[in-house]
Scaffold this motif. Structure first.
Motif, PDB file in Angstrom:
ATOM      1  N   THR A   1     -21.293  45.413  20.460  1.00 43.03           N
ATOM      2  CA  THR A   1     -20.800  45.966  19.033  1.00 43.03           C
ATOM      3  C   THR A   1     -19.842  46.751  19.463  1.00 43.03           C
ATOM      4  O   THR A   1     -18.614  47.124  18.943  1.00 43.03           O
ATOM      5  CB  THR A   1     -21.980  46.170  18.235  1.00 43.03           C
ATOM      6  OG1 THR A   1     -22.793  44.929  17.929  1.00 43.03           O
ATOM      7  CG2 THR A   1     -21.241  46.844  16.839  1.00 43.03           C
TER       8      THR A   1
ATOM      9  N   ASP B   1     -11.063  46.565  18.988  1.00 40.69           N
ATOM     10  CA  ASP B   1     -10.437  46.456  17.564  1.00 40.69           C
ATOM     11  C   ASP B   1      -9.547  47.674  17.389  1.00 40.69           C
ATOM     12  O   ASP B   1      -8.416  47.583  16.778  1.00 40.69           O
ATOM     13  CB  ASP B   1     -11.572  46.519  16.486  1.00 40.69           C
ATOM     14  CG  ASP B   1     -11.105  45.925  15.241  1.00 40.69           C
ATOM     15  OD1 ASP B   1     -10.372  45.170  15.124  1.00 40.69           O
ATOM     16  OD2 ASP B   1     -11.872  46.209  14.375  1.00 40.69           O
TER      17      ASP B   1
ATOM     18  N   ILE C   1     -12.930  31.355  18.138  1.00 42.40           N
ATOM     19  CA  ILE C   1     -13.418  32.479  17.265  1.00 42.40           C
ATOM     20  C   ILE C   1     -14.348  33.481  18.099  1.00 42.40           C
ATOM     21  O   ILE C   1     -14.505  34.491  17.563  1.00 42.40           O
ATOM     22  CB  ILE C   1     -14.258  31.522  16.315  1.00 42.40           C
ATOM     23  CG1 ILE C   1     -13.492  30.816  15.459  1.00 42.40           C
ATOM     24  CG2 ILE C   1     -15.512  32.310  15.444  1.00 42.40           C
ATOM     25  CD1 ILE C   1     -13.964  29.665  14.361  1.00 42.40           C
ATOM     26  N   SER C   2     -14.942  33.121  18.865  1.00 46.42           N
ATOM     27  CA  SER C   2     -16.049  33.969  19.501  1.00 46.42           C
ATOM     28  C   SER C   2     -15.174  35.236  20.302  1.00 46.42           C
ATOM     29  O   SER C   2     -15.396  36.462  20.123  1.00 46.42           O
ATOM     30  CB  SER C   2     -16.798  33.204  20.734  1.00 46.42           C
ATOM     31  OG  SER C   2     -17.498  34.186  21.687  1.00 46.42           O
TER      32      SER C   2
ATOM     33  N   ALA D   1     -13.857  37.338  17.448  1.00 46.71           N
ATOM     34  CA  ALA D   1     -14.815  37.958  16.999  1.00 46.71           C
ATOM     35  C   ALA D   1     -15.403  39.407  17.889  1.00 46.71           C
ATOM     36  O   ALA D   1     -15.823  40.541  17.318  1.00 46.71           O
ATOM     37  CB  ALA D   1     -15.939  37.359  16.511  1.00 46.71           C
ATOM     38  N   HIS D   2     -15.148  39.061  19.161  1.00 48.13           N
ATOM     39  CA  HIS D   2     -15.654  40.178  20.209  1.00 48.13           C
ATOM     40  C   HIS D   2     -14.278  40.912  20.681  1.00 48.13           C
ATOM     41  O   HIS D   2     -14.501  42.015  21.464  1.00 48.13           O
ATOM     42  CB  HIS D   2     -16.489  39.534  21.269  1.00 48.13           C
ATOM     43  CG  HIS D   2     -17.783  39.193  21.057  1.00 48.13           C
ATOM     44  ND1 HIS D   2     -17.819  37.841  20.679  1.00 48.13           N
ATOM     45  CD2 HIS D   2     -18.979  39.730  20.913  1.00 48.13           C
ATOM     46  CE1 HIS D   2     -19.225  37.371  20.461  1.00 48.13           C
ATOM     47  NE2 HIS D   2     -19.930  38.739  20.514  1.00 48.13           N
TER      48      HIS D   2
ATOM     49  N   THR E   1     -15.923  30.023   9.639  1.00 51.12           N
ATOM     50  CA  THR E   1     -15.254  31.200  10.060  1.00 51.12           C
ATOM     51  C   THR E   1     -15.839  32.393   9.708  1.00 51.12           C
ATOM     52  O   THR E   1     -15.344  33.888   9.224  1.00 51.12           O
ATOM     53  CB  THR E   1     -13.798  31.307   9.729  1.00 51.12           C
ATOM     54  OG1 THR E   1     -13.693  31.183   8.339  1.00 51.12           O
ATOM     55  CG2 THR E   1     -12.836  30.071  10.278  1.00 51.12           C
ATOM     56  N   GLU E   2     -17.124  32.637   9.475  1.00 43.93           N
ATOM     57  CA  GLU E   2     -18.121  33.766   9.124  1.00 43.93           C
ATOM     58  C   GLU E   2     -17.464  34.786  10.001  1.00 43.93           C
ATOM     59  O   GLU E   2     -17.497  34.945  11.131  1.00 43.93           O
ATOM     60  CB  GLU E   2     -19.671  33.467   9.343  1.00 43.93           C
ATOM     61  CG  GLU E   2     -20.388  34.667   8.756  1.00 43.93           C
ATOM     62  CD  GLU E   2     -21.852  34.491   8.603  1.00 43.93           C
ATOM     63  OE1 GLU E   2     -22.722  35.210   8.575  1.00 43.93           O
ATOM     64  OE2 GLU E   2     -22.082  33.288   9.206  1.00 43.93           O
ATOM     65  N   GLY E   3     -17.262  35.930   9.190  1.00 46.50           N
ATOM     66  CA  GLY E   3     -17.080  37.212   9.993  1.00 46.50           C
ATOM     67  C   GLY E   3     -15.270  37.374  10.485  1.00 46.50           C
ATOM     68  O   GLY E   3     -14.979  38.457  10.666  1.00 46.50           O
ATOM     69  N   LEU E   4     -14.693  36.253   9.977  1.00 47.39           N
ATOM     70  CA  LEU E   4     -13.325  36.443   9.969  1.00 47.39           C
ATOM     71  C   LEU E   4     -12.656  36.194   8.698  1.00 47.39           C
ATOM     72  O   LEU E   4     -13.136  35.835   7.808  1.00 47.39           O
ATOM     73  CB  LEU E   4     -12.681  35.284  11.058  1.00 47.39           C
ATOM     74  CG  LEU E   4     -13.349  35.400  12.427  1.00 47.39           C
ATOM     75  CD1 LEU E   4     -12.851  33.894  13.032  1.00 47.39           C
ATOM     76  CD2 LEU E   4     -13.106  36.602  13.185  1.00 47.39           C
TER      77      LEU E   4
ATOM     78  N   ARG F   1     -10.284  39.268  12.655  1.00 49.60           N
ATOM     79  CA  ARG F   1     -11.493  39.926  12.373  1.00 49.60           C
ATOM     80  C   ARG F   1     -11.445  40.443  10.999  1.00 49.60           C
ATOM     81  O   ARG F   1     -10.400  41.144  10.709  1.00 49.60           O
ATOM     82  CB  ARG F   1     -11.997  40.956  13.486  1.00 49.60           C
ATOM     83  CG  ARG F   1     -12.317  40.362  14.537  1.00 49.60           C
ATOM     84  CD  ARG F   1     -12.811  41.580  15.701  1.00 49.60           C
ATOM     85  NE  ARG F   1     -11.554  42.259  16.115  1.00 49.60           N
ATOM     86  CZ  ARG F   1     -10.771  42.128  16.843  1.00 49.60           C
ATOM     87  NH1 ARG F   1     -10.510  40.993  17.462  1.00 49.60           N
ATOM     88  NH2 ARG F   1      -9.480  42.853  16.841  1.00 49.60           N
ATOM     89  N   GLN F   2     -12.653  40.427  10.203  1.00 46.51           N
ATOM     90  CA  GLN F   2     -12.618  40.923   8.969  1.00 46.51           C
ATOM     91  C   GLN F   2     -12.441  42.600   8.989  1.00 46.51           C
ATOM     92  O   GLN F   2     -12.003  43.502   8.031  1.00 46.51           O
ATOM     93  CB  GLN F   2     -13.961  40.516   8.097  1.00 46.51           C
ATOM     94  CG  GLN F   2     -13.876  39.229   7.744  1.00 46.51           C
ATOM     95  CD  GLN F   2     -15.123  39.021   7.012  1.00 46.51           C
ATOM     96  OE1 GLN F   2     -15.979  39.701   6.781  1.00 46.51           O
ATOM     97  NE2 GLN F   2     -15.091  37.705   6.317  1.00 46.51           N
TER      98      GLN F   2
END
Length: 299
Positions: A65, A72, A127-128, A131-132, A146-149, A268-269
């Motif tokens: 995280t 980010d 996607i991974s 996300a990371h 696309t959860e989290g995006l 990323r969201q």
């Protein structure tokens, strides 16, 4: 934390050291110092393996995280003034060879100061990576989880039925996707979202055959069907390129509503909406629509 993450993922001090470009003693010392700072053992050192302790599992989750948030932040700073600095973009294999040549020309003309790095991989991996924080954005095909995006649709890419000239000419009616036989339909190998989307629109499930007809590229499928070896679904985006490469291939459109996929740009969201994402999406959308217009004139 970077050293610890490498160790947790490779389960080897030597492999982890190689991944992060340090010597094995240096990495081992950093892990010991991390354990000393936290006051607990993170890694069980076994003869031919390593195993995370319960504390190590907690630290691993938090490390991922924190490192994602750090990347980010770095991306926000790099791209805070639009398409400048460095941009890491992912693209799936059934889009990259068709969209990128046209899109990169536009991007280069609009953003001379941009250092763009492109990664081609299947959707789940991209996607991974987004996300990371390893990629700033990715071009994928929807529908997909696309959860989290956050996804920005770029254009609609319709599917056409492709086969040999004789086979397509012999069709007496406009085909429907659900009329296709699983025995004649050639697909990309498992893991490619295009194969899953093709099966979905045809109402089919992947079946086991005596000969595995799964291919690793759309170009391979088009070459096979051009020689009469079954049928396949070709996206409009790829039509001009693949018909030039396989001149014996012919295509026909499906009855309305034509099956399609939505090509989208995802991020990323947690990434604040900035000028770079909007500008990149506009350039990719323009390039895609231009390619689709050419395809519709041809097929």
């Amino acid at each position: 934390m970077t050293y610890f993450l490498a160790l947790a993922e490779t389960r080897s001090f030597s492999a982890a050291a190689e991944r992060v470009h340090v010597t094995q003693p240096a990495l081992s010392q950093q892990i010991k110092e991390m354990e000393a700072t936290l006051g607990t053992q993170l890694v069980e050192r076994l003869p031919r393996d390593i195993r995370l302790t319960r504390a190590g599992q907690v630290v691993l989750e938090r490390t991922r995280t924190i490192l994602a948030m750090t990347r980010d932040l770095e991306a926000e700073i790099r791209l805070s003034k639009g398409l400048r600095g460095r941009l890491a973009l992912g693209v799936i294999p059934t889009i990259a060879p068709y969209l990128l040549p046209r899109a990169l020309t536009r991007i280069r003309a609009a953003a001379l100061d941009l250092d763009m790095r492109v990664r081609e991989a299947q959707t789940a991996e991209l996607i991974s990576l987004v996300a990371h924080g390893h990629l700033d954005a990715a071009v994928i095909a929807l529908p997909y989880d696309t959860e989290g995006l956050t996804a920005r649709p770029l254009f609609r890419d319709r599917f056409l039925l492709a086969g040999s000239r004789d086979r397509i000419a012999a069709a007496t009616t406009t085909p429907r996707p659900t009329d296709l036989s699983p025995d004649t339909l050639l697909l990309l190998e498992e893991g490619h979202c295009l194969a899953d989307q093709a099966l979905e629109v045809c109402g089919l499930r992947r079946q086991r055959r005596t000969v595995d007809l799964g291919a690793s590229s759309l170009a391979t499928l088009c070459g096979l069907v051009a020689q009469g070896f079954g049928l396949t679904l070709v996206p409009e985006l790829a039509l001009c390129t693949e018909m030039a490469a396989s001149p014996d291939m012919a295509v026909t459109r499906f009855t309305a509503p034509e099956p399609s996929r939505t090509v989208a740009l995802v991020r990323r969201q947690s990434t604040e909406v900035k000028e770079w994402f909007t500008a990149l999406g506009d350039l990719l959308s323009e390039a895609g629509e231009e390619l689709l217009a050419e395809a519709r004139r041809r097929g």
